[in-house]
Design a protein around this motif. Structure first.
Motif, PDB file in Angstrom:
ATOM      1  N   ASP A  64      51.894  44.478  34.963  1.00 29.15           N
ATOM      2  CA  ASP A  64      51.455  45.099  36.200  1.00 29.15           C
ATOM      3  C   ASP A  64      50.931  43.987  37.093  1.00 29.15           C
ATOM      4  O   ASP A  64      50.115  43.179  36.666  1.00 29.15           O
ATOM      5  N   PHE A  65      51.401  43.940  38.326  1.00 27.66           N
ATOM      6  CA  PHE A  65      50.994  42.877  39.235  1.00 27.66           C
ATOM      7  C   PHE A  65      49.534  43.005  39.656  1.00 27.66           C
ATOM      8  O   PHE A  65      48.924  42.041  40.082  1.00 27.66           O
ATOM      9  N   ASN A  66      48.974  44.200  39.536  1.00 32.00           N
ATOM     10  CA  ASN A  66      47.554  44.362  39.830  1.00 32.00           C
ATOM     11  C   ASN A  66      46.709  43.516  38.891  1.00 32.00           C
ATOM     12  O   ASN A  66      45.721  42.902  39.302  1.00 32.00           O
ATOM     13  N   VAL A  67      47.077  43.507  37.620  1.00 30.26           N
ATOM     14  CA  VAL A  67      46.317  42.732  36.630  1.00 30.26           C
ATOM     15  C   VAL A  67      46.405  41.246  36.935  1.00 30.26           C
ATOM     16  O   VAL A  67      45.402  40.535  36.888  1.00 30.26           O
ATOM     17  N   ILE A  68      47.587  40.769  37.282  1.00 22.97           N
ATOM     18  CA  ILE A  68      47.757  39.351  37.581  1.00 22.97           C
ATOM     19  C   ILE A  68      46.966  38.976  38.831  1.00 22.97           C
ATOM     20  O   ILE A  68      46.251  37.974  38.857  1.00 22.97           O
ATOM     21  N   GLY A  69      47.064  39.790  39.869  1.00 28.66           N
ATOM     22  CA  GLY A  69      46.358  39.501  41.122  1.00 28.66           C
ATOM     23  C   GLY A  69      44.853  39.556  40.962  1.00 28.66           C
ATOM     24  O   GLY A  69      44.137  38.619  41.325  1.00 28.66           O
ATOM     25  N   PHE A  70      44.351  40.658  40.398  1.00 23.96           N
ATOM     26  CA  PHE A  70      42.906  40.788  40.233  1.00 23.96           C
ATOM     27  C   PHE A  70      42.367  39.802  39.199  1.00 23.96           C
ATOM     28  O   PHE A  70      41.245  39.309  39.317  1.00 23.96           O
ATOM     29  N   GLY A  71      43.158  39.506  38.161  1.00 27.43           N
ATOM     30  CA  GLY A  71      42.722  38.536  37.151  1.00 27.43           C
ATOM     31  C   GLY A  71      42.617  37.136  37.724  1.00 27.43           C
ATOM     32  O   GLY A  71      41.673  36.403  37.429  1.00 27.43           O
ATOM     33  N   LEU A  72      43.569  36.753  38.559  1.00 26.62           N
ATOM     34  CA  LEU A  72      43.521  35.437  39.185  1.00 26.62           C
ATOM     35  C   LEU A  72      42.342  35.330  40.145  1.00 26.62           C
ATOM     36  O   LEU A  72      41.594  34.345  40.120  1.00 26.62           O
ATOM     37  N   ILE A  73      42.163  36.354  40.961  1.00 23.35           N
ATOM     38  CA  ILE A  73      41.008  36.349  41.872  1.00 23.35           C
ATOM     39  C   ILE A  73      39.713  36.400  41.066  1.00 23.35           C
ATOM     40  O   ILE A  73      38.736  35.717  41.386  1.00 23.35           O
TER      41      ILE A  73
END
Length: 144
Positions: A64-73
């Protein structure tokens, strides 16, 4: 001078002749097995479900791209806080990259602080992404 031309000879299994196939499967016998056992091909799976037995779901990662985006931020924000002698972990890591690129053809020495910042920064990132995946998917699949 006479030139002789050799006639092409058949090489077994390389196109001219076929390999003999056994009419019936080879029987294996053993001291441990009382009745003879038929040899079977381990590459063929003939089961009731068509040979599709798996231990995990097909899409086990469920990216899920949400996990990648929020995890990176979620990792860049805390690692950018100046907590190490007035410098941030991200700043130290990027400074060490710049220092190593200054003498580019030569790689970083084993005693270079680049390796410490590289391992620390990426370990934190991967932990943040892993816990983000667990938390996000656990929440969407109502584990908690």
């Amino acid at each position: 001078m006479a030139t002789t031309v050799a006639a092409p000879t058949a090489v077994l299994g390389l196109g001219f002749a076929t390999l003999p196939s056994p009419k019936r499967p080879t029987l294996l016998t053993s001291e441990f097995v009382r009745s003879p056992t038929r040899a079977r091909n381990p590459l063929t799976v003939s089961r009731g479900s068509g040979g599709k037995y798996t231990c995990f779901e097909r899409n086990w990662l469920r990216t899920d791209f949400n996990v990648i985006g929020f995890g990176l931020i979620g990792w860049i924000a805390p690692s950018s806080i100046p907590a190490i002698d007035g410098k941030s972990l991200t700043g130290l890591f990027f400074e060490s990259i710049g220092a190593e690129l200054a003498h580019f053809p030569t790689g970083p020495a084993l005693t270079s602080p680049f390796w410490l910042w590289l391992v620390t920064w990426h370990l934190g990132l991967f932990l943040c992404l892993t816990f983000g995946q667990i938390g996000f998917k656990g929440r969407t699949e109502e584990y908690f």
